[in-house]
Design a protein around this motif. Structure first.
Motif, mmCIF file in Angstrom:
data_model
loop_
_atom_site.group_PDB
_atom_site.id
_atom_site.type_symbol
_atom_site.label_atom_id
_atom_site.label_comp_id
_atom_site.label_asym_id
_atom_site.label_seq_id
_atom_site.Cartn_x
_atom_site.Cartn_y
_atom_site.Cartn_z
ATOM 1 N N UNK A 155 0.838 -1.198 0.000
ATOM 2 C CA UNK A 155 0.000 0.000 0.000
ATOM 3 C C UNK A 155 0.869 1.243 0.000
ATOM 4 N N UNK A 156 0.462 2.216 -0.764
ATOM 5 C CA UNK A 156 1.087 3.548 -0.721
ATOM 6 C C UNK A 156 -0.013 4.597 -0.655
ATOM 7 N N UNK A 157 0.100 5.405 0.299
ATOM 8 C CA UNK A 157 1.124 5.441 1.343
ATOM 9 C C UNK A 157 0.445 5.705 2.677
ATOM 10 N N UNK A 158 1.145 5.567 3.795
ATOM 11 C CA UNK A 158 0.542 5.876 5.086
ATOM 12 C C UNK A 158 0.579 7.376 5.331
ATOM 13 N N UNK A 159 0.136 7.809 6.524
ATOM 14 C CA UNK A 159 0.030 9.244 6.782
ATOM 15 C C UNK A 159 1.386 9.929 6.871
ATOM 16 N N UNK A 160 2.474 9.148 6.895
ATOM 17 C CA UNK A 160 3.820 9.728 6.871
ATOM 18 C C UNK A 160 4.499 9.528 5.524
ATOM 19 N N UNK A 161 3.709 9.085 4.536
ATOM 20 C CA UNK A 161 4.237 8.948 3.186
ATOM 21 C C UNK A 161 5.072 7.713 2.954
ATOM 22 N N UNK A 162 4.944 6.683 3.796
ATOM 23 C CA UNK A 162 5.748 5.473 3.675
ATOM 24 C C UNK A 162 4.949 4.350 3.014
ATOM 25 N N UNK A 163 5.666 3.488 2.308
ATOM 26 C CA UNK A 163 5.043 2.265 1.816
ATOM 27 C C UNK A 163 4.733 1.359 2.997
#
Length: 264
Positions: A155-163
């Motif tokens: 998944x892209x992306x979480x709330x910190x912009x990480x995969x």
């Protein structure tokens, strides 16, 4: 007495009899071994060169193959012009590719259209040179990093912009400086026997993200993997052993029959 003059005279009667009185017959006994086909002959050198070349080709074909990096899609890990060594014995039925591995794979049917062909002569010449690491690889060969294996949810992306892989965010220390993990949002599940692969230079890499809507969805069949990139062999100043990325060490396997976790 002119002893010096006498000592320089050749007494032909003291020379071994050649049998026919011919001076040529004496010298024929001392022909260079190269002329007679000895160890130093051109035929021997040619045969040795052919044997060495054949040995190198067989070694490259089945064990370790040099591979020339043609683009910057894997920077900073791999740079344009690097010669990497691909371990063709790294994987088997009981040891498939793992997350974080750098792999070379044949992208025909997944990254490029099937049926892309060159003339047989050009293809053969390119194949020999590429096998020796003296030419750029075939246009269907790619090098990328494995991010997801069969069953994984990427998944892209979480709330910190990480995969995220199976719900675990990745701290991708290998990314090109200044690059985001992805400018394209996606939420995919990797089918069994397939791989989701990305370049380390995300802003300059054509990878699985670019084929989300195409047949196969950018997933690479495991059987198309040529091998694992284990070493940078050239130039000498960049020689290094390449290890699996630590970013994936906390990622759990996807549950059997289900999908990995979602957003965190």
């Amino acid at each position: 007495m002119d002893t010096a003059a006498k000592n320089t005279e050749r007494d032909h009667s003291s020379l071994p009899d050649a049998g026919d009185g011919s001076e040529r017959s004496r010298f024929s006994r001392f022909r260079p071994r190269a002329v007679l086909g000895g160890p130093g002959s051109w035929r021997t050198v040619l045969l040795q060169a052919v044997a060495v070349t054949a040995g190198v080709l067989l070694f490259s074909r089945f064990v370790v193959q040099p591979f020339q990096i043609p683009s910057g899609s894997m920077e900073p890990t791999l740079q344009v012009g690097d010669r990497v060594l691909v371990n063709k014995l790294a994987y088997g039925s009981d040891e498939p590719p793992r997350r974080g591995d750098l792999i070379v794979f044949d992208g025909e049917g997944s990254f490029v259209a099937a049926g892309t062909e060159e003339s047989p002569a050009v293809e053969a010449a390119r194949g020999v040179l590429a096998t020796l690491g003296l030419a750029e690889p075939d246009e269907t060969d790619f090098v990328k990093r494995v991010v997801g294996v069969g069953g994984d949810r990427v998944v892209c992306c979480d709330d910190r912009g990480r995969l995220q892989v199976n719900g675990v965010p990745l701290d991708e220390e290998y990314l090109h400086p200044g690059d985001a993990p992805s400018e394209v949002d996606f939420d995919i599940v990797v089918p069994p026997g397939r791989l989701w692969v990305l370049g380390d230079h995300r802003s300059d890499s054509s990878d699985s993200r670019d084929r989300l809507g195409s047949p196969g969805g950018g997933m690479v069949p495991v059987e198309k993997v040529v091998g694992r990139v284990d070493w940078i062999g050239w130039p000498l100043g960049r020689w290094a052993s390449l290890e699996r990325a630590e970013a994936f060490s906390r990622v759990p396997d996807a549950p059997p029959g289900g999908h990995g976790g979602g957003h965190g």
